[in-house]
Design an enzyme around this catalytic site. Structure first.
Site, PDB file in Angstrom:
ATOM      1  N   CYS A 173       0.716  -1.171   0.012  1.00 53.12           N
ATOM      2  CA  CYS A 173       0.117   0.069  -0.392  1.00 53.12           C
ATOM      3  C   CYS A 173       0.799   1.028   0.075  1.00 53.12           C
ATOM      4  O   CYS A 173      -0.120   2.160  -0.416  1.00 53.12           O
ATOM      5  CB  CYS A 173      -1.107  -0.043   1.149  1.00 53.12           C
ATOM      6  SG  CYS A 173      -2.481  -1.802   1.079  1.00 53.12           S
TER       7      CYS A 173
ATOM      8  N   ASN B  62     -10.318  -0.165   0.466  1.00 46.90           N
ATOM      9  CA  ASN B  62      -8.856  -0.188   0.228  1.00 46.90           C
ATOM     10  C   ASN B  62      -8.773  -0.701  -1.329  1.00 46.90           C
ATOM     11  O   ASN B  62      -8.560  -1.677  -1.666  1.00 46.90           O
ATOM     12  CB  ASN B  62      -8.097  -1.071   1.081  1.00 46.90           C
ATOM     13  CG  ASN B  62      -6.848  -0.736   1.142  1.00 46.90           C
ATOM     14  OD1 ASN B  62      -6.296  -0.554   0.530  1.00 46.90           O
ATOM     15  ND2 ASN B  62      -6.273  -1.373   2.962  1.00 46.90           N
TER      16      ASN B  62
ATOM     17  N   HIS C 132      -3.046   7.206   2.267  1.00 46.99           N
ATOM     18  CA  HIS C 132      -3.597   5.636   1.677  1.00 46.99           C
ATOM     19  C   HIS C 132      -4.764   5.945   2.232  1.00 46.99           C
ATOM     20  O   HIS C 132      -5.263   5.799   3.938  1.00 46.99           O
ATOM     21  CB  HIS C 132      -2.879   4.792   2.318  1.00 46.99           C
ATOM     22  CG  HIS C 132      -2.990   3.051   2.237  1.00 46.99           C
ATOM     23  ND1 HIS C 132      -3.413   2.809   0.905  1.00 46.99           N
ATOM     24  CD2 HIS C 132      -3.266   2.229   3.042  1.00 46.99           C
ATOM     25  CE1 HIS C 132      -3.615   1.780   0.770  1.00 46.99           C
ATOM     26  NE2 HIS C 132      -3.680   1.081   2.783  1.00 46.99           N
TER      27      HIS C 132
HETATM   28  O1  UT7 Z   1      -3.535  -1.420   3.205  1.00 45.16           O
HETATM   29  C1  UT7 Z   1      -2.511  -1.623   4.112  1.00 45.16           C
HETATM   30  C2  UT7 Z   1      -3.021  -1.054   5.557  1.00 45.16           C
HETATM   31  N1  UT7 Z   1      -4.158  -1.679   6.400  1.00 45.16           N
HETATM   32  C3  UT7 Z   1      -5.155  -1.033   7.318  1.00 45.16           C
HETATM   33  O2  UT7 Z   1      -4.343   0.569   7.590  1.00 45.16           O
HETATM   34  C4  UT7 Z   1      -5.826  -1.553   8.249  1.00 45.16           C
HETATM   35  C5  UT7 Z   1      -6.300  -1.012   9.926  1.00 45.16           C
HETATM   36  N2  UT7 Z   1      -6.679  -2.032  10.377  1.00 45.16           N
HETATM   37  C6  UT7 Z   1      -8.179  -1.322  10.291  1.00 45.16           C
HETATM   38  O3  UT7 Z   1      -8.264  -1.121   9.548  1.00 45.16           O
HETATM   39  C7  UT7 Z   1      -8.656  -2.450  11.345  1.00 45.16           C
HETATM   40  O4  UT7 Z   1      -8.415  -2.956  12.687  1.00 45.16           O
HETATM   41  C8  UT7 Z   1      -9.730  -2.894  11.486  1.00 45.16           C
HETATM   42  C9  UT7 Z   1     -11.117  -2.423   9.690  1.00 45.16           C
HETATM   43  C10 UT7 Z   1      -9.515  -3.799  10.296  1.00 45.16           C
HETATM   44  C11 UT7 Z   1     -10.883  -3.905  12.250  1.00 45.16           C
HETATM   45  O5  UT7 Z   1     -11.330  -2.906  12.650  1.00 45.16           O
HETATM   46  P1  UT7 Z   1     -11.091  -2.948  14.567  1.00 45.16           P
HETATM   47  O6  UT7 Z   1     -11.840  -2.343  14.987  1.00 45.16           O
HETATM   48  O7  UT7 Z   1     -10.024  -3.055  14.893  1.00 45.16           O
HETATM   49  O8  UT7 Z   1     -12.381  -4.772  14.941  1.00 45.16           O
HETATM   50  P2  UT7 Z   1     -11.189  -5.198  15.702  1.00 45.16           P
HETATM   51  O9  UT7 Z   1     -10.797  -6.885  14.874  1.00 45.16           O
HETATM   52  O10 UT7 Z   1     -10.730  -5.400  16.983  1.00 45.16           O
HETATM   53  O11 UT7 Z   1     -12.948  -6.425  16.090  1.00 45.16           O
HETATM   54  C12 UT7 Z   1     -13.883  -5.875  16.544  1.00 45.16           C
HETATM   55  C13 UT7 Z   1     -15.243  -6.965  16.738  1.00 45.16           C
HETATM   56  C14 UT7 Z   1     -14.978  -7.844  16.619  1.00 45.16           C
HETATM   57  O12 UT7 Z   1     -15.173  -9.955  17.180  1.00 45.16           O
HETATM   58  P3  UT7 Z   1     -15.604  -9.892  18.947  1.00 45.16           P
HETATM   59  O13 UT7 Z   1     -14.025 -10.234  18.802  1.00 45.16           O
HETATM   60  O14 UT7 Z   1     -15.251  -8.592  19.327  1.00 45.16           O
HETATM   61  O15 UT7 Z   1     -16.754 -10.247  19.397  1.00 45.16           O
HETATM   62  C15 UT7 Z   1     -14.639  -8.946  14.780  1.00 45.16           C
HETATM   63  O16 UT7 Z   1     -14.928 -10.853  14.809  1.00 45.16           O
HETATM   64  O17 UT7 Z   1     -15.434  -7.049  15.354  1.00 45.16           O
HETATM   65  C16 UT7 Z   1     -15.142  -8.322  14.485  1.00 45.16           C
HETATM   66  N3  UT7 Z   1     -15.593  -7.993  13.188  1.00 45.16           N
HETATM   67  C17 UT7 Z   1     -16.343  -8.301  12.034  1.00 45.16           C
HETATM   68  N4  UT7 Z   1     -17.800  -8.350  12.022  1.00 45.16           N
HETATM   69  C18 UT7 Z   1     -18.716  -8.184  11.392  1.00 45.16           C
HETATM   70  C19 UT7 Z   1     -14.181  -8.537  12.698  1.00 45.16           C
HETATM   71  N5  UT7 Z   1     -14.711  -8.144  10.928  1.00 45.16           N
HETATM   72  C20 UT7 Z   1     -16.457  -7.524  11.069  1.00 45.16           C
HETATM   73  C21 UT7 Z   1     -17.114  -7.782   9.841  1.00 45.16           C
HETATM   74  N6  UT7 Z   1     -18.189  -7.689   9.824  1.00 45.16           N
HETATM   75  N7  UT7 Z   1     -16.990  -7.502   8.436  1.00 45.16           N
END
Ligand code: UT7
Length: 325
Positions: free
Chosen positions: A119, A282, A252
């Protein structure tokens, strides 16, 4: 006389198939994967993304973006003497997408190669093109970010498959007596290879390892917010400018929360943040030139504006390019 490089034109291209979060969620539900428009919008800011048809490659998307950039610059493909494509989803193992794209443009002879910095690829490619122009190795470069990330998504993993899309963006960068690119700052730290990767490879006619994207989203998030600020500050220091000199921030486009946090750290009002992540998702190396072209064509970005372009992603890689448009 000092020789600089300057953007002469921008272009972009999105494949026609657009999927809203609701459409993607309905499709994923048929595979037993649960997600929702609400979750995706709240956590990422993404509302829709484009997916290329199965037979469409990164060079197909990139060549359309390149043609649009050439038209905006008032140039012909035959004027180009350097092509750099930033991509992590090239058409083939080799040759490079840049060579394939060169042939699709109907030209031959000029240097053409790919840059692989995930990226951060576009800011890496722009920095390389700037250096080659300033040292006289090239005069008119096409710098392209092109991706078909839909090909490497694991549609059983809701934590990644809702985040990415396909597309391409391009700029024509040409030699100029006035800057242009003011400063750039590139970095990598390979110890974080595992937090964002596609670990598979081709060996002995077989796929070795897993060829789908893996990401530790929280680890990437934490690293991204820190390095985006430090890279921006480093380029400002190199150019003897301050936060207040930036007219537009084009980070990005991965997550609106990361983008807004960077703008706040740079004390920039959110109106100066260019946002296309809502409509494109993305698109990895394509995200910055796609956002740049959208902002140029909508009339937001005007000639003479100071732009901060920032990439961050797998590698781990990050970097910034500060420029006068
Ligand atoms: O391109 C390179 C750069 N990439 C990035 O910059 C990505 C950086 N990371 C992010 O943008 C975020 O970390 C994410 C969008 C990937 C995830 O967001 P988050 O706020 O960190 O969520 P999380 O991983 O803490 O997940 C929270 C909850 C989890 O459930 P529990 O364990 O709290 O019950 C996940 O299982 O959300 C759940 N979850 C979803 N629920 C519905 C994860 N993905 C999904 C989904 N739909 N698609």
């Amino acid at each position: 006389m000092t020789r600089y490089s300057r953007i002469a034109g921008t272009g972009s291209y999105l494949p026609p198939r657009r999927l809203t979060n609701a459409e993607l969620a309905a499709d994923l539900a048929t595979r037993g994967v649960e997600t929702s428009d609400e979750w995706i919008v709240e956590r990422t800011g993404i509302r829709a993304r484009h997916f290329a048809a199965p037979d469409v490659t990164s060079s197909d998307l990139g060549v359309e973006a390149a043609k649009n950039a050439l038209q905006a610059a008032g140039l012909q493909a035959s004027d180009i003497d350097l092509i750099i494509v930033a991509t992590s989803t090239p058409d083939m193992v080799f040759p490079s997408a840049a060579c394939i794209l060169q042939n699709k443009l109907g030209i031959a002879g000029c240097a053409a190669f790919d840059v692989q910095a995930v990226c951060s690829g576009f800011v890496y490619a722009l920095t390389v093109a700037d250096a080659m122009i300033r040292t006289g190795s090239a005069s008119k470069a096409l710098v392209i970010g092109a991706e078909v990330f839909s090909r490497i998504l694991d549609f059983s993993d809701r934590t990644t498959c809702v985040l990415f899309g396909d597309g391409a963006g391009a700029v024509v960068l040409e030699a100029s007596e006035t800057p242009g690119i003011l400063a750039s700052d590139l970095h990598a730290d390979g110890k974080h290879v595992g937090i964002l990767c596609v670990p598979g490879n081709v060996s002995g006619g077989q796929i070795l390892g897993d060829p789908l994207l893996k990401m530790d989203g929280q680890a990437v998030f934490k690293l991204a917010v820190g390095v985006l600020e430090s890279a921006a500050r480093a380029t400002l220091a190199k150019a003897n400018l301050t936060d207040a000199d930036i007219d537009w921030l084009i980070p990005h486009q991965a997550n609106i929360r990361i983008m807004q946090s960077t703008a706040k750290k740079l004390k920039m009002p959110l109106e100066k943040l260019i946002v296309t992540v809502d409509q494109h998702g993305n698109t990895s190396a394509a995200s910055i030139p796609l956002a740049l072209d959208a902002a140029v064509r909508s009339g937001k970005i005007q000639k003479g504006d100071t732009l901060m372009l920032e990439g961050v992603g797998g590698g781990f890689t990050w970097g910034a390019v500060l420029l006068k448009y």
